[in-house]
Design a protein around this motif. Sequence first.
Motif, mmCIF file in Angstrom:
data_model
loop_
_atom_site.group_PDB
_atom_site.id
_atom_site.type_symbol
_atom_site.label_atom_id
_atom_site.label_comp_id
_atom_site.label_asym_id
_atom_site.label_seq_id
_atom_site.Cartn_x
_atom_site.Cartn_y
_atom_site.Cartn_z
ATOM 1 N N ALA A 14 0.768 -0.868 0.090
ATOM 2 C CA ALA A 14 -0.437 -0.271 0.267
ATOM 3 C C ALA A 14 0.191 1.794 -0.228
ATOM 4 O O ALA A 14 0.331 2.078 -1.007
ATOM 5 C CB ALA A 14 -1.114 -0.297 0.936
ATOM 6 N N ALA A 15 1.970 1.372 0.703
ATOM 7 C CA ALA A 15 3.019 2.682 0.596
ATOM 8 C C ALA A 15 3.810 2.809 -0.530
ATOM 9 O O ALA A 15 3.561 3.746 -0.994
ATOM 10 C CB ALA A 15 4.293 1.940 1.430
ATOM 11 N N ALA A 16 3.690 1.336 -1.663
ATOM 12 C CA ALA A 16 5.023 1.719 -2.785
ATOM 13 C C ALA A 16 3.318 2.308 -3.610
ATOM 14 O O ALA A 16 3.830 3.177 -3.895
ATOM 15 C CB ALA A 16 5.276 0.016 -2.788
ATOM 16 N N GLY A 17 2.392 1.665 -3.553
ATOM 17 C CA GLY A 17 1.429 2.413 -4.428
ATOM 18 C C GLY A 17 0.790 3.540 -3.954
ATOM 19 O O GLY A 17 0.516 4.348 -4.798
ATOM 20 N N LEU A 18 0.478 4.469 -2.536
ATOM 21 C CA LEU A 18 0.667 5.697 -2.828
ATOM 22 C C LEU A 18 1.675 6.656 -3.265
ATOM 23 O O LEU A 18 1.360 7.619 -2.769
ATOM 24 C CB LEU A 18 0.441 5.962 -0.786
ATOM 25 N N ALA A 19 2.971 5.840 -3.405
ATOM 26 C CA ALA A 19 4.099 6.768 -3.962
ATOM 27 C C ALA A 19 3.428 7.241 -4.801
ATOM 28 O O ALA A 19 4.245 8.643 -6.462
ATOM 29 C CB ALA A 19 5.048 6.138 -4.799
ATOM 30 N N THR A 20 2.717 6.716 -5.903
ATOM 31 C CA THR A 20 1.691 6.842 -7.650
ATOM 32 C C THR A 20 1.562 8.123 -6.825
ATOM 33 O O THR A 20 0.875 9.327 -7.792
ATOM 34 C CB THR A 20 1.365 5.711 -7.783
ATOM 35 N N ALA A 21 0.298 8.422 -5.541
ATOM 36 C CA ALA A 21 -0.206 9.324 -5.716
ATOM 37 C C ALA A 21 0.836 11.036 -5.535
ATOM 38 O O ALA A 21 0.252 11.360 -5.405
ATOM 39 C CB ALA A 21 -1.295 9.130 -4.185
ATOM 40 N N ALA A 22 2.038 10.355 -4.728
ATOM 41 C CA ALA A 22 2.277 11.371 -4.166
ATOM 42 C C ALA A 22 3.349 11.915 -5.500
ATOM 43 O O ALA A 22 3.787 13.288 -6.032
ATOM 44 C CB ALA A 22 4.086 10.989 -3.884
ATOM 45 N N GLY A 23 3.605 11.757 -6.426
ATOM 46 C CA GLY A 23 4.907 11.830 -7.899
ATOM 47 C C GLY A 23 2.784 12.445 -8.583
ATOM 48 O O GLY A 23 3.810 12.975 -9.431
ATOM 49 N N ALA A 24 1.974 11.859 -8.300
ATOM 50 C CA ALA A 24 1.047 12.907 -9.539
ATOM 51 C C ALA A 24 0.892 14.357 -8.729
ATOM 52 O O ALA A 24 -0.143 15.758 -9.422
ATOM 53 C CB ALA A 24 -0.131 11.801 -9.300
ATOM 54 N N LEU A 25 0.999 14.768 -7.664
ATOM 55 C CA LEU A 25 0.832 15.773 -6.861
ATOM 56 C C LEU A 25 1.458 17.490 -7.629
ATOM 57 O O LEU A 25 0.783 17.963 -7.648
ATOM 58 C CB LEU A 25 1.603 15.925 -5.916
ATOM 59 N N PRO A 26 2.652 16.736 -8.243
ATOM 60 C CA PRO A 26 2.776 18.180 -9.159
ATOM 61 C C PRO A 26 2.202 18.510 -9.916
ATOM 62 O O PRO A 26 2.424 19.009 -10.868
ATOM 63 C CB PRO A 26 4.714 17.994 -9.549
ATOM 64 N N VAL A 27 0.901 17.634 -10.648
ATOM 65 C CA VAL A 27 -0.096 17.799 -12.208
ATOM 66 C C VAL A 27 -0.780 19.638 -11.402
ATOM 67 O O VAL A 27 -1.162 20.531 -12.223
ATOM 68 C CB VAL A 27 -0.810 16.513 -11.988
ATOM 69 N N PHE A 28 -0.661 19.810 -10.268
ATOM 70 C CA PHE A 28 -1.773 21.148 -9.492
ATOM 71 C C PHE A 28 -0.848 22.140 -10.589
ATOM 72 O O PHE A 28 -1.141 23.232 -10.329
ATOM 73 C CB PHE A 28 -2.142 20.896 -8.428
ATOM 74 N N VAL A 29 0.732 21.859 -10.313
ATOM 75 C CA VAL A 29 1.289 22.994 -10.612
ATOM 76 C C VAL A 29 2.037 23.235 -12.054
ATOM 77 O O VAL A 29 2.155 24.245 -12.612
ATOM 78 C CB VAL A 29 2.536 23.695 -9.500
ATOM 79 N N VAL A 30 2.188 21.789 -12.694
ATOM 80 C CA VAL A 30 2.935 21.856 -14.140
ATOM 81 C C VAL A 30 1.909 21.753 -15.157
ATOM 82 O O VAL A 30 1.403 20.674 -15.391
ATOM 83 C CB VAL A 30 3.978 20.416 -13.572
ATOM 84 N N ARG A 31 2.126 22.460 -16.034
ATOM 85 C CA ARG A 31 1.723 21.947 -17.543
ATOM 86 C C ARG A 31 1.330 21.152 -17.817
ATOM 87 O O ARG A 31 0.394 20.388 -18.483
ATOM 88 C CB ARG A 31 0.818 23.137 -18.243
ATOM 89 N N ALA A 32 2.617 20.949 -17.909
ATOM 90 C CA ALA A 32 2.327 19.547 -19.220
ATOM 91 C C ALA A 32 4.241 18.661 -18.852
ATOM 92 O O ALA A 32 4.978 19.351 -18.295
ATOM 93 C CB ALA A 32 2.794 19.895 -20.446
ATOM 94 N N ILE A 33 4.890 18.176 -19.629
ATOM 95 C CA ILE A 33 5.836 17.453 -19.804
ATOM 96 C C ILE A 33 6.724 17.225 -20.770
ATOM 97 O O ILE A 33 5.632 16.379 -22.100
ATOM 98 C CB ILE A 33 6.373 16.190 -18.803
ATOM 99 N N SER A 34 7.825 16.549 -21.785
ATOM 100 C CA SER A 34 8.093 16.430 -22.576
ATOM 101 C C SER A 34 7.964 15.305 -23.024
ATOM 102 O O SER A 34 7.654 14.066 -21.838
ATOM 103 C CB SER A 34 9.434 16.727 -23.113
#
Length: 260
Positions: A14-34
């Motif tokens: 579960a802890a490993a899976g929640l890291a996916t959500a942690a990684g997704a947090l910048p989506v609120f400030v990052v508009r796009a990635i190459s």
Amino acid sequence: MDWQLIGLGTGASAAAGLATAAGALPVFVVRAISQALQNSFLGFAAGVMLAASFFSLILPGLELAQEASGSAAMAAGIVASAVLLGSATLHVINKLAPHEHFITGPTEKGAMSRLSRIWLFVIAISLHNFPEGLAVGVSFGGEDVAKGWATALGIGIQNVPEGLAVAIALVSVGYGRVFAFLVALGTGLIEPVGGFLGISAVTTIGGLLPWGLGFAGGAMIWVVSSEIIPETHREGNQGVATGALMVGLALMMFLDWTFG
């Protein structure tokens, strides 16, 4: 049934899976990635998964099988069979579940008319994350719990950039940022399901651990070969993707050998 060990394996996945959500947090400030950066994220994930498959799953499975059987040939046969069974299972699931690849789109013509794009994404990401959770859970089945933590740490690290890549991909095709984050969170929560099933099976059924380790390893190798590597090589970014794969592989090897 060892409920403490089952809880440990499930919690770690579960802890490993929640890291996916942690990684997704910048989506609120990052508009796009190459595209190149997205491919490097996926390549890094592939490297971690390859190393975990061999160092944390297949090799320990061979050792346990040889201890139990007293025969190197029998141990190799057991684990090889389990690897093939794991890969075949993921292949069948992939064929039965229409899904959308990270980059190239739907797996079958007309799939978009039958399922919405978001559910195709969810299915694809779930197929990717389930064997990761299974691998973490099964890795806690042996006497060396440290190896389980090393596997969970490695999978968690590669889930961080993967979560961002998935969330950004969803935003880029028109989904809201909150919705993209919640989808990334939801797909990460697939991992403890796999973790619970894996650790429960190997702690309940005697002699199943080598089979479980090989099965999880084969499933992850199939995902890397069939899903991730082809996707990262389609846009002309195979160089950066391969470099990221090697970094991920080296990091997971280091973690497994140092902490496992």
